[in-house]
Design a protein around this motif. Sequence first.
Motif, PDB file in Angstrom:
ATOM      1  N   ASP A   1       0.805  -1.220   0.000  1.00 48.74           N
ATOM      2  CA  ASP A   1       0.000   0.000   0.000  1.00 48.74           C
ATOM      3  C   ASP A   1       0.837   1.269   0.000  1.00 48.74           C
ATOM      4  OD1 ASP A   1      -2.398  -1.498   0.101  1.00 48.74           O
ATOM      5  OD2 ASP A   1      -2.142  -1.752   2.273  1.00 48.74           O
ATOM      6  N   ASP A   2       2.150   1.127   0.001  1.00 51.74           N
ATOM      7  CA  ASP A   2       3.033   2.296   0.050  1.00 51.74           C
ATOM      8  C   ASP A   2       4.124   2.098  -0.990  1.00 51.74           C
ATOM      9  OD1 ASP A   2       4.331   4.580   0.704  1.00 51.74           O
ATOM     10  OD2 ASP A   2       4.632   4.117   2.816  1.00 51.74           O
ATOM     11  N   MET A   3       3.891   2.607  -2.201  1.00 51.77           N
ATOM     12  CA  MET A   3       4.733   2.270  -3.340  1.00 51.77           C
ATOM     13  C   MET A   3       5.463   3.488  -3.893  1.00 51.77           C
ATOM     14  SD  MET A   3       4.104  -1.003  -3.760  1.00 51.77           S
ATOM     15  CE  MET A   3       4.485  -1.367  -5.447  1.00 51.77           C
ATOM     16  N   SER A   4       6.078   4.276  -3.035  1.00 50.80           N
ATOM     17  CA  SER A   4       6.829   5.432  -3.494  1.00 50.80           C
ATOM     18  C   SER A   4       8.281   5.312  -3.076  1.00 50.80           C
ATOM     19  CB  SER A   4       6.236   6.724  -2.927  1.00 50.80           C
ATOM     20  OG  SER A   4       6.406   6.780  -1.520  1.00 50.80           O
TER      21      SER A   4
ATOM     22  N   GLN B   1       3.854  14.339  -6.043  1.00 53.79           N
ATOM     23  CA  GLN B   1       5.231  14.597  -5.692  1.00 53.79           C
ATOM     24  C   GLN B   1       5.510  13.987  -4.331  1.00 53.79           C
ATOM     25  OE1 GLN B   1       6.303  18.682  -5.470  1.00 53.79           O
ATOM     26  NE2 GLN B   1       8.485  18.304  -5.238  1.00 53.79           N
ATOM     27  N   VAL B   2       6.598  13.251  -4.233  1.00 50.59           N
ATOM     28  CA  VAL B   2       6.925  12.537  -3.005  1.00 50.59           C
ATOM     29  C   VAL B   2       8.251  13.052  -2.474  1.00 50.59           C
ATOM     30  CG1 VAL B   2       7.396  10.305  -1.955  1.00 50.59           C
ATOM     31  CG2 VAL B   2       5.721  10.484  -3.792  1.00 50.59           C
ATOM     32  N   SER B   3       8.261  13.488  -1.243  1.00 52.30           N
ATOM     33  CA  SER B   3       9.509  13.909  -0.604  1.00 52.30           C
ATOM     34  C   SER B   3      10.001  12.784   0.282  1.00 52.30           C
ATOM     35  CB  SER B   3       9.270  15.159   0.253  1.00 52.30           C
ATOM     36  OG  SER B   3       8.855  16.240  -0.567  1.00 52.30           O
ATOM     37  N   PRO B   4      11.206  12.311   0.058  1.00 56.19           N
ATOM     38  CA  PRO B   4      11.706  11.173   0.828  1.00 56.19           C
ATOM     39  C   PRO B   4      11.776  11.475   2.316  1.00 56.19           C
ATOM     40  CG  PRO B   4      13.066  11.571  -1.109  1.00 56.19           C
ATOM     41  CD  PRO B   4      12.144  12.731  -0.981  1.00 56.19           C
ATOM     42  N   ARG B   5      11.329  10.539   3.138  1.00 57.71           N
ATOM     43  CA  ARG B   5      11.435  10.648   4.589  1.00 57.71           C
ATOM     44  C   ARG B   5      12.665   9.940   5.108  1.00 57.71           C
ATOM     45  NH1 ARG B   5       7.239   7.737   6.753  1.00 57.71           N
ATOM     46  NH2 ARG B   5       6.594   6.963   4.723  1.00 57.71           N
TER      47      ARG B   5
ATOM     48  N   ARG C   1       9.459   2.010   3.291  1.00 59.84           N
ATOM     49  CA  ARG C   1       9.307   0.620   2.869  1.00 59.84           C
ATOM     50  C   ARG C   1       9.967   0.348   1.503  1.00 59.84           C
ATOM     51  NH1 ARG C   1       7.584   2.062   7.272  1.00 59.84           N
ATOM     52  NH2 ARG C   1       5.549   1.472   8.128  1.00 59.84           N
ATOM     53  N   TYR C   2      10.413   1.419   0.854  1.00 61.85           N
ATOM     54  CA  TYR C   2      11.073   1.289  -0.439  1.00 61.85           C
ATOM     55  C   TYR C   2      12.396   0.545  -0.288  1.00 61.85           C
ATOM     56  CZ  TYR C   2      14.028   2.768  -4.359  1.00 61.85           C
ATOM     57  OH  TYR C   2      14.891   2.798  -5.429  1.00 61.85           O
ATOM     58  N   ILE C   3      12.637  -0.431  -1.176  1.00 59.21           N
ATOM     59  CA  ILE C   3      13.911  -1.160  -1.087  1.00 59.21           C
ATOM     60  C   ILE C   3      14.682  -1.171  -2.403  1.00 59.21           C
ATOM     61  CG2 ILE C   3      13.099  -2.650   0.777  1.00 59.21           C
ATOM     62  CD1 ILE C   3      12.925  -4.911  -1.288  1.00 59.21           C
TER      63      ILE C   3
END
Length: 393
Positions: A163-166, A212-216, A171-173
């Motif tokens: 459910d979190d695909m950014s 737009q996605v800002s990396p955490r 969770r990005y690998i």
Amino acid sequence: MNLDCGLRTRSCRVIQDTSMAIAALKLEDDESDDGLKQSCWANMPQELLREVLIRIESSENKWPCRKNVVGCATVCRSWREIMKEIVKRPEISGLLTFPISVKQPGPRESLLQCFIKRKRSTQTYFLYLSLTQALADDGKFLLAARKFRRPTCTDYIISLNADDMSKGSSRYIGKLRSNFLGTKFIVYDGLPPHDGAKMTKSRSTRFMGSTQVSPRVPAGSYPVAHISYELNMLGSRGPRRMQCIMDPIPASSVEPGGVAPTQTEFPLSSGESFPSIPFFRSRSSCVEKGGPGVLNNQIDGPLVLKNKSPRWHEQLQCWCLNFQGRVTVASVKNFQLVATPPSGQSGPQYEKVILQFGKVGKDVFTMDYRYPISAFQAFAICLSSFDTKIACE
């Protein structure tokens, strides 16, 4: 003897109490974790605790029961450290337990059986660990990927969370990127595959669709594999021909006693609680050094995988490979990869199938892999097969 009996009795009681505690305890942040240090669970005698955890780990030998092993590791820090010591890597145990398992090489002696489900409407792909011998069971969710088309290329973002695909997600690998024709691909790892790995340049923000996605968390782009499909210049239809160069894995890893780099931990961003997935993540990033030739200074060059040549079946009038019953539907996407032997060398290690992928239903495919590649690398290679390749067929 009486002491041993007493210890076993206490162990049985603790195991029963532990199973109840696992159901009640939830993962909290570092502050709560420190508070658990003062609990009765954290203050158990180390010898007794280790024996209890060893028995739990050995008894829960498959999913979904194996979630109790993960549950024990979430009780408190001391339990977590002991369980991390007890649980063996997939190459030894053949089991996937914690999230980092998907980044570690598979078992040496057998293929680890998985399957991929495709959801066409959202261009999403889900990787599951097979729990039974059935070609498609409920499975244990491992990874998810979503396809994003761009003007000049195609990206597949790979995540631990469906459910979190950014790319900005914790969770990005990693990701898979293709060229315009879909004939060449690069697999990028979000973590360095070995000490000294070089990260490719990327912007601090990404556009996924219109968002737009800002990396955490700091997410890198470390190339770990180059996949190429051979162009079919003659126009005759036939099986695809592909080659995979596994950059961080030395060619000697397929030899007896050979080693491949093994990631041992995931990073955890500051201020973030443990993710609510049925695994746990540790808080630092490191790579286990298996031996010479594993890191940047590879002596024998990277591992090169090529597809195993199929044979033409006169009666069936099609190209065939022996998938040992794991593939039931003919498809140009089906393949088996073996290691390419160095010039002048041969041996049974170059006949072993390292990765096989094939169709068993309209949107269901089996994926079986072994050492020295990981589930993440195998999944990325299989994703490359889904693209339509007019120039290759």
